[in-house]
Enzyme design. Sequence first.
Site, PDB file in Angstrom:
ATOM      1  N   GLU A 177      77.938  69.526  90.711  1.00 26.41           N
ATOM      2  CA  GLU A 177      77.181  69.068  89.549  1.00 26.41           C
ATOM      3  C   GLU A 177      77.515  69.800  88.249  1.00 26.41           C
ATOM      4  O   GLU A 177      76.693  70.564  87.715  1.00 26.41           O
ATOM      5  CB  GLU A 177      75.674  69.162  89.836  1.00 26.41           C
ATOM      6  CG  GLU A 177      75.247  68.386  91.066  1.00 26.41           C
ATOM      7  CD  GLU A 177      73.740  68.320  91.256  1.00 26.41           C
ATOM      8  OE1 GLU A 177      73.011  69.052  90.566  1.00 26.41           O
ATOM      9  OE2 GLU A 177      73.291  67.519  92.085  1.00 26.41           O
ATOM     10  N   GLU A 363      74.597  64.742  98.343  1.00 29.68           N
ATOM     11  CA  GLU A 363      73.195  65.177  98.314  1.00 29.68           C
ATOM     12  C   GLU A 363      72.316  63.959  98.094  1.00 29.68           C
ATOM     13  O   GLU A 363      72.662  63.076  97.291  1.00 29.68           O
ATOM     14  CB  GLU A 363      72.891  66.157  97.166  1.00 29.68           C
ATOM     15  CG  GLU A 363      73.399  67.547  97.371  1.00 29.68           C
ATOM     16  CD  GLU A 363      73.041  68.480  96.221  1.00 29.68           C
ATOM     17  OE1 GLU A 363      72.013  68.254  95.543  1.00 29.68           O
ATOM     18  OE2 GLU A 363      73.808  69.427  96.003  1.00 29.68           O
TER      19      GLU A 363
END
Length: 454
Positions: A177, A363
């Site tokens: 991320e 995720e």
Amino acid sequence: MTTANRPEPQAPQRSDFARDFLWGCATSSYQIEGAGRDDGRVESIWDRFAATPGTIRDGSNGLVACDHYHRWPEDFDIARGMGLNAYRFSIAWPRIFSEGGGAPNQKGLDFYSRLVDGMLERDLQPWATLYHWDLPQTLQDAGGWEDRATIDAFLDYTDAMTRTLADRVKHWITHNEPWCTAIIGNFEGWHAPGKTDLKAALQVAHNVLVSHGKAVPLIRANVPDAQVGMAVSLHPLRAASDSAEDIAAKERHDGLRYRWFLDPLFGRGYPEATLSQVGAAAPDVAPGDMDAIAVKTDFMGVNYYFPETVAHAAGHAPLDTKVLPPTEGEITAMGWPVVPEGLAELLLRIENDYHPGPMYVTENGSAFDDVVGADGEIDDVQRRHYLMRHLASLKAAIDGGAPVKGYFAWSLLDNFEWAEGYLKRFGLVHIDYATQQRRLKSSGKWYGAFLRQA
Ligand code: FCB
């Protein structure tokens, strides 16, 4: 409707997915390991940030966390018992980094060697993330990701890790991320290192992307048959209304939130419109950077939690846009809307926009306020339903043409949820932080039953 008597959603069967589909859980080092001072680990930016008053909602830190550093055999036994065939973890750079340069810390290398052996003994395919936000503080003091020297330090660290684990770890994620590393950490400031400077944030984003681009060939050189990619966090976007202003705001937000990261990774450079909107805050780009960033990867990791609703908001930096909180539907303890179909929407958009090759959901998960029953059971019906409904959406994405090859639930364990501390629980396994007792929640039991289907 109370949560107890809501109907069970329709979930797919394991046989609706390819036989070689990967089913895992994801974790990250700072959130679970603890052992903050063991075996030569140095301070990370999250240690420093958490020690700063007012940063973490419950005033906690990751120094003990789930004590996974010492309890990983039990955790992997639970993962194996659920029938997972893959496990995504991250490596703590501060365990490897030696202050002042020099050789990597052997005790840190040995820990990850043991950890990976423990996964392989339990048939868990290791998926290693190199950077899940725990930068050594000394590197931050020297300029952090804003400084290109950190790119070189990352490559040294990557070299040490990939040489050590080359024979056992084939799946490598360079960064988790980059949006959060760059924008939350350096512009919004509620993650470490806690800066609020757009120019710095965009330079961090750029340097992180360059470090990814340079790491990919290095990993391939060190690891025979390596599969390398990045995990990006993305949201499907909705305009807050049909007004031209809100629709334009959604487009501006999309430019920074989605295309700013994906366009360069797929060789298209930074989006022109966003470049002009950020003006002088645009990053310095060295010759060769954009080619490096556009290196072809073996897969793309997608982290999905919820869609964002965007409104025009004059004066709201940096782009006169604002993400609005949800006003209807089910909402998690994080305040995030539960929108399973957003997962399919996102995966199909990425496939349509970029044809990235194999994708993995690296995720996906939800926080709810769990209650331990008198019998010791945790009937986390909302999390269980979240999981079931997102797997149905995943199947819809695959049926619609998205080449998704695996799914990692966030998270195996309840853990240190960054600025929320221990107040938010995402685990399929409950942690009693006073005793470190592990208990499989009903969501984890359901996942296990799903995986044990023929
Ligand atoms: C993601 C992070 C992960 C976890 C989840 C809830 O953004 O990658 O570490 O905190 O959110």
